[in-house]
Design an enzyme around this catalytic site. Structure first.
Site, PDB file in Angstrom:
ATOM      1  CE1 TYR A 136       9.999   7.719   8.501  1.00 52.94           C
ATOM      2  CE2 TYR A 136       9.279   5.348   8.667  1.00 52.94           C
ATOM      3  CZ  TYR A 136       9.575   6.488   8.079  1.00 52.94           C
ATOM      4  OH  TYR A 136       8.900   6.573   6.611  1.00 52.94           O
ATOM      5  CD  GLU A 137       8.935   1.511  16.333  1.00 45.13           C
ATOM      6  OE1 GLU A 137       8.229   1.889  16.807  1.00 45.13           O
ATOM      7  OE2 GLU A 137       9.322   0.375  15.894  1.00 45.13           O
ATOM      8  CB  SER A 138      15.189   3.625  13.784  1.00 43.98           C
ATOM      9  OG  SER A 138      14.779   4.579  12.661  1.00 43.98           O
ATOM     10  N   GLY A 139      14.914   6.420  15.908  1.00 47.10           N
ATOM     11  CA  GLY A 139      15.299   7.594  16.394  1.00 47.10           C
ATOM     12  C   GLY A 139      15.890   8.441  15.224  1.00 47.10           C
TER      13      GLY A 139
END
Lengths: 286, 255, 286, 255
Positions: free
Chosen positions: B50-53
């Protein structure tokens, strides 16, 4: 104890000025709500608000008229829908029309890295063929790799006047430690001229062991305030969970201008501080 | 076995497009449900990012936001957001990006920015987020969207994420690294791009859906595959696992 | 157990070819000596060796004739003096003259970041006025910031065929974890087409707690070999200290061509593996 | 009190140039000794950063290399090498860089690359390392070097690290951010750049050293300050602390 550890009221009063470029960062996690509320209570004006995901905190600040301009990359209520106060400003000019500067996540995160690195611009492989690039020719330029000739996007570095973050801990010297989803906080902080930090707690010293933990060292930090729960309704890993239910409720609260103002009056502008805000929320919502 | 909803059909069909071992960049909502269903069934070694890392995350319930604590707690490790976009997405280390949007056009361009004029929008949508670079830098993208005339348009109002632009080889000629949208999975069928023109046509239709129904819900003159397939019905196993997942999720988010 | 966990002999034999561009990284800490010795034993040839600080390991590889070219930024024996085998090659062409490509630390570290980021070049504020820039016009170019007009250095990204690192731990799935001075290992690894890793130990799973630790995930790693002590005489935080005394001894061993070859024969080429190397060193040096 | 060596005099004089609270980028050898002595005496809040990424390190013994375990174990935290060069040095977050070198010229340009011709060197030195960017991006640089005719030359064979180039405003005109070498501390005296020409002159001479001795060890026609100062003798306290530090260091590295 470091003399940078001061009450949040003083941190905001002393270090955020009207017309500042202010970044409140925290990617879903550790969103600095307490600091945002304090900015609203102190009626800071004409701010340029920078944030990848404006989230509820900027919806509140925009709805209360703090913003002259919004710099962002994704302006929704995550998993729920729209940010109604943001939309009301853009679509209907209420309470006033804010200027919009719109990027992609890859761009903003890279622009903070450039700011933190002391470079005036950043290079990314992105934006090709998009209308965002066409819409914003003044900050999406195209450069050629001097070795391969490849065309890449170049965008300006971000260097906010003030970056505000919320972290789990600070020690008594003023070092700040955060963990979990760390987002762009380190880069946004290192890129800024001033750094204001709220923390869940001040500890005597960090636990040993992890020498590579994400830390903003004390001499870079401008002010630190201890505000337990300071990122609610977002969350602080190791302290409390995200209040997903409130994110859903906000959809209703924020849809109606009057209801929004009533809520802001009750829970933000007419309370003394964030602690009172949390207490009041708890009492009224069980 | 015909006892399933259109959304379930769509999610399970999308999940089936994800192969085991794929490194997948996941958006919130429909993509997240499809990817996690794949992970819980035929693709246990799919890597969800996910783009939250959050890297190789295995959430027990679907996250409401892209950065829920659940994602961090069940991830192999968590990196910064600049790193996930630079070292992973931009570096070509993502096999498949799952995207949705408010509008998509016949060449797979996606709009998640505004309906109407950018400077005077009818509807202001959330905006780009990670989508433009997912669309250009993932090796391929898979799109999941509910079929409707409002969403499937001849030309999007605003290109947030680049598909094949005006079709043909335009995307390639611009030097975009990722191959582009490989498939659009909807609640009515599966659309694929023509190898030459890159215009999306109906490749497969879901059971109990008519071609007319798909055409009525598509804003361009949709071409139909010469040998139109019928999408297999979802199995009881997949339906059960998806419903359990949705139930756990609803319970977790109500509190 | 992951099938990527294989003996070091096989990892080097299968994944390093003659004429490869190979980076063995580790900044003072975690230098992959065991892998370097195995490359020497397998007589890999015409390698382009990339490393910020060639250190003793490249002095040995260059002295044994493995290198066609050296790409580096600081070629000394840290705190001791020269790398005599490196100097003998450059100054006297023994065993042959290697090609030199010379950068600064800031440049190489940034070039790895660019490689890891999938960009063809990197931008840095450096090199201005230096003879390094004048000496190397083919890889130090000057570009203008499209927003401010500032002139900055641009240098090509590094994308080695193989990056070799030593880490403290891998788990059974093949995830690799390192801590302490982490140098450029993550970037050098992410920039490479293949990643070979030696580790102090394979553990069932990493200890919980630190979600932000530096990890190279299993699906990116090409091969992992368990080699306890594999970075000696450099060090592995949490396992053993740097053998400073050996770094000083190397100054003498390496000054004389015959003594160097004798030492290499005794301790590297005529031993079976790194474990035997360590045992022999211990026996002979008490 | 005259019982001290030239190296001790140099190190203590250099240490005195470091002010409390300064953020200092430290090279190995003489700079490292001077910076740690300052930290152990008048500058307890000086922040020492080594290019290995060790931030606010407080080594009990001097490190042999720039990345000794001692540095990591006593640091507030440890970051990656790209980060230390980008977020710290390049970003202007370093107040003072301490440098040495094999040659320095009258305009403070430093050579640590080759003696002789680059392509056919008489002596191949270790090379640049972090020096070029320390010299250009630290707010100021302090140089510590032993005085000799071989080291203090009219023109360096190779500019590894930029001083004032050919003097005057050349450095400034090139847009280099850092102010450049503020002072050269040697075992014979202290040299400072002329505010106009940027040529280094002798500002202070160490006790028991003659001007002729300094001139004989300088490869250009060294100008002498009109009011030449005499460097204060090292105090017994500083000498004691430095000798303890060196003793601990010798002991630690012998084993």
């Amino acid at each position: 104890m470091s003399d940078k550890i001061i009450p949040l009221e003083k941190a905001i009063a002393d270090h955020i000025q009207d017309r500042d470029e202010v970044a409140l960062e925290g990617f879903t996690h550790l969103i600095p709500f307490a600091a945002g509320h304090e900015i609203i209570r102190q009626q800071k004006k004409d701010l340029t608000l920078i944030r990848m995901t404006p989230d509820l905190i900027y919806d509140q600040m925009i709805g209360m008229g703090m913003a002259k301009k919004l710099v962002f990359s994704w302006g929704g209520n995550p998993g729920v829908g729209s940010l109604h106060r943001l939309r009301d400003s853009i679509e209907n000019g209420f309470p006033h029309t804010i200027e919009i500067e719109e990027h992609s996540h890859a761009d903003i995160s890279s622009a903070y890295v450039a700011g933190a690195s002391g470079l005036p611009f950043t290079v990314l492989r992105g934006y090709t063929g998009t209308d965002l690039a066409k819409q914003n020719p003044e900050y999406v330029k195209w450069i050629e790799c001097p070795f391969t000739g490849e065309k890449l996007a170049a965008t300006p570095a971000f260097t906010p006047n003030v970056t505000v973050i919320h972290a789990q801990q600070a020690d008594r010297k003023g070092n700040v430690k955060l963990w979990g989803i760390i987002g762009v906080q380190k880069e946004a902080a290192m890129a800024a001229k001033k750094i204001i930090v709220t923390v869940e707690e001040i500890v005597d010293s960090f636990e040993d062991g992890d020498v590579n933990a994400t830390i903003i060292p004390h001499w870079l930090v401008t002010a630190i305030s201890e505000v337990p729960g300071g990122s609610k309704p977002s969350y602080a890993m190791g302290y409390y969970k995200r209040n997903n239910e409130f994110y859903k409720q906000w959809d209703e609260i924020s849809q109606d201008r009057d209801r929004f103002h009533e809520w802001m009056d009750t829970y933000v502008t007419k309370v003394e501080n964030f602690n009172e805000h949390l207490q009041k929320l708890e009492v009224n919502n069980g | 076995m015909a006892d399933y909803t259109k959304d379930e059909m769509m999610t399970i069909t999308a999940a089936n497009k994800l192969k085991d071992g794929m490194v997948c960049f996941v958006g919130i909502g429909l993509p997240s449900a499809a990817c996690n269903l794949a992970r819980l069934t035929h693709a246990p070694n799919a890597v969800l990012i996910y783009e939250s890392g959050t890297i190789e995350t295995k959430p027990d319930v679907l996250p409401l936001s892209i950065g829920d604590g659940e994602l961090a707690e069940t991830a192999s490790h968590v990196i910064s957001v600049p790193e996930v976009f630079k070292y992973w997405l931009q570096a070509g280390k993502v096999d498949a990006g799952f995207l949705g949007g408010a509008q998509i056009d016949k060449f797979g361009n996606i709009n998640s920015t505004v309906i109407g004029d950018y400077n005077n929008p009818k509807v202001r949508l959330p905006g780009a987020g990670g989508a433009p670079e997912i669309a250009s830098n993932a090796k391929q993208t898979l799109v999941v969207m509910r079929h409707s005339k409002r969403a499937f348009v001849d030309k999007v109002d605003f290109i947030t994420s680049t598909g094949y632009l005006n079709g043909g080889s335009e995307r390639e000629e611009l030097g975009i690294k990722g191959e582009g949208p490989a498939v659009i999975i909807t609640d009515l069928g599966i659309l694929k791009p023509d190898p030459e023109t890159k215009e999306f046509y109906l490749e497969s239709i879901h059971p109990d859906v008519t071609v007319d129904e798909v055409r009525e819900n598509t804003g361009w003159e949709l071409k139909i595959a010469e040998e139109l397939e019928t999408t297999p019905e979802p199995s009881a196993e997949y339906l059960g696992i998806l419903r359990d997942l949705n139930e756990r999720t609803a319970l977790a988010h109500s509190g």
